[in-house]
Design a protein around this motif. Structure first.
Motif, PDB file in Angstrom:
ATOM      1  N   ALA A 288      19.520  15.708 -33.071  1.00  0.00           N
ATOM      2  CA  ALA A 288      19.373  17.167 -33.143  1.00  0.00           C
ATOM      3  C   ALA A 288      18.437  17.664 -32.047  1.00  0.00           C
ATOM      4  O   ALA A 288      18.715  18.670 -31.390  1.00  0.00           O
ATOM      5  N   TYR A 289      17.337  16.937 -31.840  1.00  0.00           N
ATOM      6  CA  TYR A 289      16.412  17.286 -30.762  1.00  0.00           C
ATOM      7  C   TYR A 289      17.142  17.245 -29.412  1.00  0.00           C
ATOM      8  O   TYR A 289      17.011  18.163 -28.593  1.00  0.00           O
ATOM      9  N   ALA A 290      17.921  16.186 -29.203  1.00  0.00           N
ATOM     10  CA  ALA A 290      18.658  16.045 -27.942  1.00  0.00           C
ATOM     11  C   ALA A 290      19.618  17.223 -27.752  1.00  0.00           C
ATOM     12  O   ALA A 290      19.712  17.783 -26.650  1.00  0.00           O
TER      13      ALA A 290
ATOM     14  N   ALA B  46      17.030   7.677 -25.849  1.00  0.00           N
ATOM     15  CA  ALA B  46      16.401   8.857 -25.255  1.00  0.00           C
ATOM     16  C   ALA B  46      16.326   8.723 -23.741  1.00  0.00           C
ATOM     17  O   ALA B  46      16.629   9.672 -23.005  1.00  0.00           O
ATOM     18  N   ALA B  47      15.933   7.553 -23.273  1.00  0.00           N
ATOM     19  CA  ALA B  47      15.840   7.333 -21.827  1.00  0.00           C
ATOM     20  C   ALA B  47      17.212   7.463 -21.174  1.00  0.00           C
ATOM     21  O   ALA B  47      17.348   8.088 -20.111  1.00  0.00           O
ATOM     22  N   ALA B  48      18.242   6.899 -21.813  1.00  0.00           N
ATOM     23  CA  ALA B  48      19.595   6.993 -21.266  1.00  0.00           C
ATOM     24  C   ALA B  48      20.072   8.438 -21.203  1.00  0.00           C
ATOM     25  O   ALA B  48      20.858   8.794 -20.332  1.00  0.00           O
TER      26      ALA B  48
ATOM     27  N   GLY C 157      22.647  16.364 -26.209  1.00  0.00           N
ATOM     28  CA  GLY C 157      23.185  15.794 -27.442  1.00  0.00           C
ATOM     29  C   GLY C 157      24.285  14.775 -27.207  1.00  0.00           C
ATOM     30  O   GLY C 157      24.279  13.701 -27.801  1.00  0.00           O
ATOM     31  N   ALA C 158      25.237  15.087 -26.351  1.00  0.00           N
ATOM     32  CA  ALA C 158      26.345  14.166 -26.095  1.00  0.00           C
ATOM     33  C   ALA C 158      25.843  12.876 -25.459  1.00  0.00           C
ATOM     34  O   ALA C 158      26.242  11.777 -25.862  1.00  0.00           O
ATOM     35  N   ALA C 159      24.955  12.993 -24.476  1.00  0.00           N
ATOM     36  CA  ALA C 159      24.440  11.803 -23.797  1.00  0.00           C
ATOM     37  C   ALA C 159      23.638  10.931 -24.752  1.00  0.00           C
ATOM     38  O   ALA C 159      23.766   9.694 -24.747  1.00  0.00           O
ATOM     39  N   PHE C 160      22.815  11.558 -25.587  1.00  0.00           N
ATOM     40  CA  PHE C 160      22.015  10.790 -26.543  1.00  0.00           C
ATOM     41  C   PHE C 160      22.921  10.098 -27.561  1.00  0.00           C
ATOM     42  O   PHE C 160      22.765   8.916 -27.862  1.00  0.00           O
TER      43      PHE C 160
ATOM     44  N   LEU D 231      26.089   9.278 -27.352  1.00  0.00           N
ATOM     45  CA  LEU D 231      26.846   8.199 -26.731  1.00  0.00           C
ATOM     46  C   LEU D 231      25.977   6.951 -26.581  1.00  0.00           C
ATOM     47  O   LEU D 231      26.387   5.848 -26.946  1.00  0.00           O
ATOM     48  N   ALA D 232      24.766   7.122 -26.071  1.00  0.00           N
ATOM     49  CA  ALA D 232      23.865   5.984 -25.887  1.00  0.00           C
ATOM     50  C   ALA D 232      23.502   5.353 -27.227  1.00  0.00           C
ATOM     51  O   ALA D 232      23.512   4.117 -27.372  1.00  0.00           O
ATOM     52  N   ALA D 233      23.194   6.184 -28.228  1.00  0.00           N
ATOM     53  CA  ALA D 233      22.811   5.665 -29.540  1.00  0.00           C
ATOM     54  C   ALA D 233      23.973   4.914 -30.194  1.00  0.00           C
ATOM     55  O   ALA D 233      23.775   3.825 -30.759  1.00  0.00           O
ATOM     56  N   CYS D 234      25.173   5.471 -30.110  1.00  0.00           N
ATOM     57  CA  CYS D 234      26.335   4.794 -30.711  1.00  0.00           C
ATOM     58  C   CYS D 234      26.647   3.485 -30.003  1.00  0.00           C
ATOM     59  O   CYS D 234      27.028   2.507 -30.656  1.00  0.00           O
ATOM     60  N   ARG D 235      26.489   3.457 -28.709  1.00  0.00           N
ATOM     61  CA  ARG D 235      26.704   2.192 -27.994  1.00  0.00           C
ATOM     62  C   ARG D 235      25.696   1.141 -28.437  1.00  0.00           C
ATOM     63  O   ARG D 235      26.047  -0.020 -28.640  1.00  0.00           O
TER      64      ARG D 235
END
Length: 130
Positions: free
Chosen positions: A39-41, A75-77, A47-50, A52-56
């Motif tokens: 939500a913060y992202a 977060a870094a990604a 949001g999409a980038a976070f 995607l990275a989190a799901c990967r």
């Protein structure tokens, strides 16, 4: 516990799409920290980038999204400030708005995940809006 039939269906779909699928050890426990961070992202246009990275990390690597180090990687990604994102992940005041958003999606007819509303369009699952 996830319905074994639903889990098997997800595994078949991943295989059909030639996608890796590694179930995180704690799946399907709710990932409140990850939801708060997502939500913060989204609030910061990432949001999409976070997500995607989190799901990967979670479903290709089996990493626990409640682990602050894993959230920091996502977060870094996504190009987010680490301290701010981790603070958001621990902010329980974010839970109410997240739950309310989920209720709104259900009320709008969401019948699959992921479920996203874009303007007046509700998109559920992997198919096209409709």
């Amino acid at each position: 516990m996830v319905d074994p039939a639903a889990r098997a269906a997800a595994e078949r779909r991943a295989a059909a799409l030639n996608l890796p699928l590694v179930w995180p050890d704690r799946f399907p426990e709710p990932g409140r920290a990850a939801l708060r961070a997502a939500a913060y992202a989204a609030e910061h246009g990432r949001g999409a980038a976070f997500t995607l990275a989190a799901c990967r990390l979670a479903y290709c690597g089996g990493f626990d999204l409640e682990d602050p180090e894993v959230l920091a990687e996502a977060a870094a990604a996504a190009g987010l400030g680490l301290e701010e994102c981790l603070h958001a992940a621990g902010d329980v005041t974010r839970d109410g708005p997240l739950e309310a958003a989920g209720r709104r999606l259900l009320a709008a007819g969401a019948d699959g995940l992921p479920a996203v509303r874009v303007g007046r369009t509700l998109i559920c699952g992997e198919g096209p809006p409709g």
